[in-house]
Design an enzyme around this catalytic site. Structure first.
Site, PDB file in Angstrom:
ATOM      1  N   ASP A 296      30.828  55.963  79.451  1.00  0.00           N
ATOM      2  CA  ASP A 296      32.165  56.034  78.486  1.00  0.00           C
ATOM      3  C   ASP A 296      33.402  57.249  78.987  1.00  0.00           C
ATOM      4  OD1 ASP A 296      33.654  54.094  76.582  1.00  0.00           O
ATOM      5  OD2 ASP A 296      33.293  55.921  74.996  1.00  0.00           O
ATOM      6  N   ARG A 297      34.965  56.731  78.336  1.00  0.00           N
ATOM      7  CA  ARG A 297      35.608  57.835  78.959  1.00  0.00           C
ATOM      8  C   ARG A 297      35.957  58.245  77.662  1.00  0.00           C
ATOM      9  NH1 ARG A 297      42.028  56.535  79.864  1.00  0.00           N
ATOM     10  NH2 ARG A 297      42.132  57.239  78.064  1.00  0.00           N
ATOM     11  N   ASP A 298      36.228  57.246  76.262  1.00  0.00           N
ATOM     12  CA  ASP A 298      37.224  58.291  75.268  1.00  0.00           C
ATOM     13  C   ASP A 298      35.728  59.279  74.677  1.00  0.00           C
ATOM     14  OD1 ASP A 298      39.926  57.945  75.988  1.00  0.00           O
ATOM     15  OD2 ASP A 298      38.919  55.770  75.640  1.00  0.00           O
TER      16      ASP A 298
ATOM     17  N   ASP B 130      47.152  62.841  66.550  1.00  0.00           N
ATOM     18  CA  ASP B 130      48.806  62.681  66.005  1.00  0.00           C
ATOM     19  C   ASP B 130      48.937  63.235  64.468  1.00  0.00           C
ATOM     20  OD1 ASP B 130      51.469  62.520  65.430  1.00  0.00           O
ATOM     21  OD2 ASP B 130      51.948  61.206  67.417  1.00  0.00           O
TER      22      ASP B 130
ATOM     23  N   GLN C  22      39.841  49.481  77.598  1.00  0.00           N
ATOM     24  CA  GLN C  22      41.218  49.802  77.401  1.00  0.00           C
ATOM     25  C   GLN C  22      42.172  49.239  77.102  1.00  0.00           C
ATOM     26  OE1 GLN C  22      42.072  53.512  77.442  1.00  0.00           O
ATOM     27  NE2 GLN C  22      39.256  54.006  77.838  1.00  0.00           N
TER      28      GLN C  22
ATOM     29  N   CYS D 206      38.209  47.537  81.053  1.00  0.00           N
ATOM     30  CA  CYS D 206      38.056  46.765  80.682  1.00  0.00           C
ATOM     31  C   CYS D 206      40.147  46.855  79.680  1.00  0.00           C
ATOM     32  CB  CYS D 206      37.293  45.799  79.707  1.00  0.00           C
ATOM     33  SG  CYS D 206      37.718  44.538  78.660  1.00  0.00           S
TER      34      CYS D 206
ATOM     35  N   HIS E  54      41.377  44.237  78.773  1.00  0.00           N
ATOM     36  CA  HIS E  54      41.272  43.023  77.752  1.00  0.00           C
ATOM     37  C   HIS E  54      41.440  43.238  76.323  1.00  0.00           C
ATOM     38  CE1 HIS E  54      40.056  41.608  81.388  1.00  0.00           C
ATOM     39  NE2 HIS E  54      40.958  41.152  81.731  1.00  0.00           N
TER      40      HIS E  54
END
Length: 204
Positions: free
Chosen positions: A10-12, A21, A62, A99, A101
Protein backbone atom coordinates in the site's frame (compact mmCIF):
# COMPACT_ATOMS: atom_id res chain seq x y z
CA UNK A 1 10.82 -21.94 -14.53
CA UNK A 2 9.25 -21.29 -11.13
CA UNK A 3 7.11 -18.24 -10.63
CA UNK A 4 8.45 -15.38 -8.55
CA UNK A 5 7.71 -14.13 -5.07
CA UNK A 6 6.53 -10.59 -4.61
CA UNK A 7 5.53 -8.07 -1.99
CA UNK A 8 2.75 -5.66 -2.94
CA UNK A 9 2.64 -2.55 -0.78
CA UNK A 10 0.00 0.00 0.00
CA UNK A 11 1.15 3.63 -0.36
CA UNK A 12 -0.33 5.98 2.27
CA UNK A 13 0.31 4.99 5.87
CA UNK A 14 2.56 2.16 4.74
CA UNK A 15 5.30 3.73 2.62
CA UNK A 16 4.62 7.45 3.06
CA UNK A 17 3.01 9.56 5.72
CA UNK A 18 -0.33 11.28 5.34
CA UNK A 19 -0.42 15.09 5.07
CA UNK A 20 -1.74 16.94 8.09
CA UNK A 21 -3.10 20.42 7.41
CA UNK A 22 -3.02 22.07 10.84
CA UNK A 23 -4.78 25.18 9.57
CA UNK A 24 -7.76 23.31 8.18
CA UNK A 25 -7.61 20.51 10.73
CA UNK A 26 -7.74 17.77 8.10
CA UNK A 27 -5.62 14.79 7.10
CA UNK A 28 -5.21 14.06 3.38
CA UNK A 29 -3.01 11.88 1.21
CA UNK A 30 -0.01 13.31 -0.62
CA UNK A 31 -0.93 14.82 -3.98
CA UNK A 32 2.32 16.64 -4.79
CA UNK A 33 5.90 15.32 -4.89
CA UNK A 34 6.92 17.89 -2.26
CA UNK A 35 4.54 16.17 0.19
CA UNK A 36 6.22 12.77 0.01
CA UNK A 37 7.58 11.79 3.42
CA UNK A 38 8.85 8.23 3.73
CA UNK A 39 7.85 6.63 7.01
CA UNK A 40 10.52 5.41 9.46
CA UNK A 41 11.88 1.99 8.58
CA UNK A 42 10.54 2.00 5.02
CA UNK A 43 13.84 1.99 3.13
CA UNK A 44 15.37 -0.57 5.46
CA UNK A 45 12.33 -2.84 5.15
CA UNK A 46 12.17 -2.60 1.37
CA UNK A 47 15.88 -3.34 1.04
CA UNK A 48 15.59 -6.42 3.25
CA UNK A 49 12.69 -7.77 1.24
CA UNK A 50 14.42 -7.08 -2.08
CA UNK A 51 17.67 -8.66 -0.86
CA UNK A 52 15.67 -11.77 0.07
CA UNK A 53 14.50 -12.09 -3.53
CA UNK A 54 11.06 -10.49 -3.41
CA UNK A 55 9.91 -8.31 -6.30
CA UNK A 56 8.38 -5.08 -4.96
CA UNK A 57 5.20 -3.48 -6.27
CA UNK A 58 2.70 -0.87 -5.09
CA UNK A 59 -1.11 -1.06 -5.14
CA UNK A 60 -2.91 2.06 -3.98
CA UNK A 61 -6.47 3.37 -3.82
CA UNK A 62 -6.37 7.02 -4.91
CA UNK A 63 -9.95 8.33 -5.26
CA UNK A 64 -9.06 12.04 -5.11
CA UNK A 65 -9.98 12.72 -8.74
CA UNK A 66 -13.28 10.85 -8.38
CA UNK A 67 -14.07 12.96 -5.32
CA UNK A 68 -13.15 16.23 -7.04
CA UNK A 69 -10.28 16.85 -4.63
CA UNK A 70 -7.27 16.68 -6.95
CA UNK A 71 -6.60 16.11 -10.67
CA UNK A 72 -5.69 12.59 -11.73
CA UNK A 73 -2.50 14.00 -13.27
CA UNK A 74 -1.36 15.17 -9.83
CA UNK A 75 -1.85 11.67 -8.40
CA UNK A 76 0.12 10.16 -11.26
CA UNK A 77 2.91 12.74 -10.86
CA UNK A 78 3.19 12.01 -7.14
CA UNK A 79 3.32 8.26 -7.72
CA UNK A 80 6.08 8.67 -10.31
CA UNK A 81 8.02 10.86 -7.88
CA UNK A 82 7.71 8.23 -5.14
CA UNK A 83 9.00 5.46 -7.41
CA UNK A 84 11.89 7.70 -8.45
CA UNK A 85 12.68 8.61 -4.83
CA UNK A 86 12.87 4.93 -3.96
CA UNK A 87 14.97 4.17 -7.05
CA UNK A 88 17.46 6.87 -6.02
CA UNK A 89 17.67 5.15 -2.62
CA UNK A 90 18.50 1.83 -4.28
CA UNK A 91 15.01 0.31 -4.15
CA UNK A 92 13.39 -0.85 -7.41
CA UNK A 93 9.60 -0.89 -7.71
CA UNK A 94 8.79 -3.43 -10.42
CA UNK A 95 5.24 -2.19 -11.01
CA UNK A 96 2.66 0.21 -9.63
CA UNK A 97 -1.13 -0.16 -9.79
CA UNK A 98 -3.60 2.61 -8.97
CA UNK A 99 -7.35 2.50 -8.48
CA UNK A 100 -8.67 6.03 -9.17
CA UNK A 101 -12.32 5.08 -8.68
CA UNK A 102 -14.79 5.78 -5.89
CA UNK A 103 -18.30 4.34 -5.48
CA UNK A 104 -19.99 7.68 -4.72
CA UNK A 105 -17.48 10.29 -5.86
CA UNK A 106 -17.79 13.89 -4.75
CA UNK A 107 -18.57 17.43 -5.94
CA UNK A 108 -16.67 18.14 -9.13
CA UNK A 109 -15.43 14.57 -9.38
CA UNK A 110 -14.64 12.99 -12.74
CA UNK A 111 -17.81 11.07 -13.72
CA UNK A 112 -15.72 8.47 -15.55
CA UNK A 113 -14.15 7.49 -12.22
CA UNK A 114 -17.32 7.27 -10.15
CA UNK A 115 -19.03 3.94 -9.60
CA UNK A 116 -18.23 0.32 -8.79
CA UNK A 117 -15.01 -1.27 -9.98
CA UNK A 118 -13.02 -4.46 -9.53
CA UNK A 119 -9.76 -2.78 -8.57
CA UNK A 120 -10.52 -0.74 -5.43
CA UNK A 121 -9.28 -2.56 -2.35
CA UNK A 122 -10.69 -4.64 -0.65
CA UNK A 123 -11.38 -6.05 -4.12
CA UNK A 124 -8.36 -8.02 -5.38
CA UNK A 125 -8.23 -6.55 -8.90
CA UNK A 126 -4.97 -4.62 -8.55
CA UNK A 127 -3.23 -7.51 -6.81
CA UNK A 128 -4.27 -10.13 -9.34
CA UNK A 129 -3.26 -7.81 -12.20
CA UNK A 130 0.17 -7.26 -10.64
CA UNK A 131 0.58 -11.00 -10.10
CA UNK A 132 -0.11 -11.60 -13.80
CA UNK A 133 2.16 -8.77 -14.93
CA UNK A 134 5.09 -9.86 -12.78
CA UNK A 135 4.43 -13.63 -13.00
CA UNK A 136 4.11 -13.91 -9.23
CA UNK A 137 3.23 -17.00 -7.26
CA UNK A 138 0.36 -15.51 -5.25
CA UNK A 139 0.59 -18.12 -2.50
CA UNK A 140 4.25 -17.18 -1.91
CA UNK A 141 3.62 -13.44 -2.13
CA UNK A 142 2.51 -10.80 0.36
CA UNK A 143 0.31 -7.72 0.51
CA UNK A 144 1.44 -5.19 3.12
CA UNK A 145 -0.77 -2.30 4.21
CA UNK A 146 -2.21 -0.43 7.15
CA UNK A 147 -5.93 -1.02 6.65
CA UNK A 148 -8.53 -3.75 6.81
CA UNK A 149 -9.04 -3.38 3.06
CA UNK A 150 -5.42 -4.40 2.47
CA UNK A 151 -5.83 -7.59 4.51
CA UNK A 152 -9.10 -8.43 2.74
CA UNK A 153 -7.59 -7.79 -0.71
CA UNK A 154 -4.66 -10.05 0.11
CA UNK A 155 -6.96 -12.89 1.12
CA UNK A 156 -9.12 -12.47 -1.97
CA UNK A 157 -6.02 -12.56 -4.20
CA UNK A 158 -4.63 -15.66 -2.49
CA UNK A 159 -1.71 -13.78 -0.94
CA UNK A 160 -0.48 -13.59 2.61
CA UNK A 161 -1.01 -10.33 4.47
CA UNK A 162 1.13 -8.07 6.61
CA UNK A 163 -0.35 -5.21 8.63
CA UNK A 164 1.46 -2.09 9.79
CA UNK A 165 0.16 -1.90 13.35
CA UNK A 166 1.55 -1.04 16.75
CA UNK A 167 0.39 -4.00 18.85
CA UNK A 168 0.71 -1.85 21.97
CA UNK A 169 -2.21 0.19 20.68
CA UNK A 170 -4.75 -2.48 19.83
CA UNK A 171 -7.59 0.02 20.16
CA UNK A 172 -6.36 1.54 16.91
CA UNK A 173 -6.34 -1.75 15.01
CA UNK A 174 -8.22 -1.28 11.72
CA UNK A 175 -9.63 -4.80 12.12
CA UNK A 176 -11.09 -4.13 15.59
CA UNK A 177 -14.77 -5.04 15.66
CA UNK A 178 -14.62 -6.53 12.16
CA UNK A 179 -15.34 -10.14 13.01
CA UNK A 180 -15.92 -11.05 9.36
CA UNK A 181 -12.38 -10.02 8.36
CA UNK A 182 -9.42 -12.37 8.68
CA UNK A 183 -6.46 -11.41 10.84
CA UNK A 184 -3.20 -10.61 9.07
CA UNK A 185 -0.49 -13.27 8.89
CA UNK A 186 2.04 -10.83 10.38
CA UNK A 187 1.83 -7.42 12.04
CA UNK A 188 4.42 -4.89 13.21
CA UNK A 189 4.54 -1.13 13.83
CA UNK A 190 7.08 -0.37 11.06
CA UNK A 191 7.97 -1.83 7.70
CA UNK A 192 11.51 -2.81 8.68
CA UNK A 193 10.16 -4.77 11.65
CA UNK A 194 7.43 -6.33 9.54
CA UNK A 195 10.04 -7.39 6.97
CA UNK A 196 11.92 -9.16 9.76
CA UNK A 197 8.73 -11.00 10.74
CA UNK A 198 8.08 -12.07 7.15
CA UNK A 199 11.66 -13.22 6.54
CA UNK A 200 11.68 -15.20 9.78
CA UNK A 201 9.43 -17.71 8.05
CA UNK A 202 6.67 -19.91 9.49
CA UNK A 203 6.03 -19.82 13.21
CA UNK A 204 6.41 -22.81 15.45
Amino acid sequence: MSRRRGVVLDRDGTLIDVVRDAELGVVVTAFHPDQIRLLPGVLEGLRRLADAGFLLAIATNQPGAAKGQVPLAAIERTNRALVERLREAGVTIAALAVCPHHPEGGPGGDPALIGPCACRKPAPGMLTALARELDLDASASWMIGDAASDVAAARAAGMRSGLILDRRRCELCPLRGEAALPCPDRAAPRLDLLAEEILAGPRG
